[in-house]
Write a protein that holds these residues in place. Structure first.
Motif, PDB file in Angstrom:
ATOM      1  N   SER A 139      -5.976  34.001   8.909  1.00 34.91           N
ATOM      2  CA  SER A 139      -5.960  32.700   9.566  1.00 34.91           C
ATOM      3  C   SER A 139      -7.345  31.921   9.684  1.00 34.91           C
ATOM      4  O   SER A 139      -7.866  31.101   9.715  1.00 34.91           O
ATOM      5  CB  SER A 139      -4.982  32.767  10.821  1.00 34.91           C
ATOM      6  OG  SER A 139      -5.421  31.537  11.619  1.00 34.91           O
ATOM      7  N   LYS A 179      -3.442  37.078  11.346  1.00 30.81           N
ATOM      8  CA  LYS A 179      -4.522  36.591  12.373  1.00 30.81           C
ATOM      9  C   LYS A 179      -5.951  36.630  11.654  1.00 30.81           C
ATOM     10  O   LYS A 179      -6.854  35.850  11.740  1.00 30.81           O
ATOM     11  CB  LYS A 179      -4.695  37.452  13.683  1.00 30.81           C
ATOM     12  CG  LYS A 179      -3.779  36.957  14.561  1.00 30.81           C
ATOM     13  CD  LYS A 179      -3.599  37.745  16.031  1.00 30.81           C
ATOM     14  CE  LYS A 179      -2.554  37.477  16.486  1.00 30.81           C
ATOM     15  NZ  LYS A 179      -2.017  38.973  17.085  1.00 30.81           N
ATOM     16  N   ASP A 221       3.540  36.936  11.692  1.00 37.61           N
ATOM     17  CA  ASP A 221       2.828  36.949  12.754  1.00 37.61           C
ATOM     18  C   ASP A 221       2.211  38.217  13.006  1.00 37.61           C
ATOM     19  O   ASP A 221       2.767  39.027  14.169  1.00 37.61           O
ATOM     20  CB  ASP A 221       3.735  36.439  14.035  1.00 37.61           C
ATOM     21  CG  ASP A 221       2.898  36.228  15.147  1.00 37.61           C
ATOM     22  OD1 ASP A 221       1.495  35.865  15.026  1.00 37.61           O
ATOM     23  OD2 ASP A 221       3.441  36.148  16.409  1.00 37.61           O
ATOM     24  N   ASN A 275      -1.490  41.102  12.573  1.00 37.79           N
ATOM     25  CA  ASN A 275      -2.930  41.262  12.773  1.00 37.79           C
ATOM     26  C   ASN A 275      -3.631  40.707  11.270  1.00 37.79           C
ATOM     27  O   ASN A 275      -4.413  39.977  11.395  1.00 37.79           O
ATOM     28  CB  ASN A 275      -3.451  42.720  12.920  1.00 37.79           C
ATOM     29  CG  ASN A 275      -3.169  43.024  14.333  1.00 37.79           C
ATOM     30  OD1 ASN A 275      -2.963  42.185  15.100  1.00 37.79           O
ATOM     31  ND2 ASN A 275      -3.118  44.274  14.578  1.00 37.79           N
TER      32      ASN A 275
END
Ligand code: ADP
Length: 190
Positions: free
Chosen positions: A50, A47, A42, A44
């Motif tokens: 993703s 992210k 989890d 950056n």
């Protein structure tokens, strides 16, 4: 045994790669699986990844090339590997060919999974009911297929010309067991 698999999303190359990996005790290197695993962290970077993956776009070569290179040089790959989902564009394929030559890694067989768009779209939508992947929606599937046919399929043609009799085309619209049977037969003569 060292294998490279080509084929559009939904052509069943992941399924066959798992079966081959188990049977031959070699790792199944799916770049999609490796990247999805990274999404679990989890941070950056996860992210950023993703967003790219959910849009059906390719992760930058500067990220994926070293990941693959590290894996191929790791002890895990001492007895070979099955590369699934890589290379996907010209830059990756140039990198891979150069890397294989530099490290004296001879590919035994390249398998190209041939399947038409209608078949693969239907399969991905079926799979989406079970797997819950963020990139298995109608719009994103279209982007992924477009990318495959414009960027990756021309590479398969290039590999076919380069690797000649080590390039095997399989009719991927057949049943899983028939595909498996055809591949095993071909591998006996690899
Ligand atoms: P599929 O082939 O079914 O689309 P994958 O699991 O192989 O699924 O890949 C899922 C996503 O992961 C791709 O759409 C892309 O965003 C990323 N990805 C996988 N392999 C690569 C690669 N070699 N280069 C760049 N991005 C990749």
């Amino acid at each position: 045994m060292k294998l490279i698999l080509f084929g559009p999303p939904g052509s069943g190359k992941g399924t066959q790669a798992s079966l081959l990996a188990k049977k031959n005790k070699i790792p199944h290197l799916s770049t999609g699986d490796i990247l999805r695993f990274k999404l679990k962290q989890d941070d950056n970077f996860a992210k950023e990844l993703s967003q790219i993956i959910s849009g059906g776009n390719l992760v930058p070569d500067s990220i994926i090339n070293p990941i693959v290179a590290d894996k191929l040089l790791s002890d895990e790959c001492n007895n070979g590997f099955i590369l699934d989902g890589y290379p996907r564009n010209k830059y990756q394929s140039d990198f891979l060919i150069n890397f294989l030559e530099k490290n004296n890694l001879d590919i035994d067989l390249i398998i190209d999974f041939l399947a038409d768009t209608t078949t693969v779209k239907k399969r991905i939508l079926e799979r989406s009911k079970i797997e819950n992947r963020s990139d298995d929606t109608v719009d994103v599937i279209k982007t992924r297929l477009d990318k495959y046919f414009s960027e990756t399929q021309p590479l398969a043609a290039m590999f076919k010309a380069k690797f000649k009799d080590k390039f095997f085309e399989i009719n991927a619209s057949q049943e899983i067991t028939k595909i498996q049977y055809d591949i095993e037969n071909r591998l006996k003569n690899a």
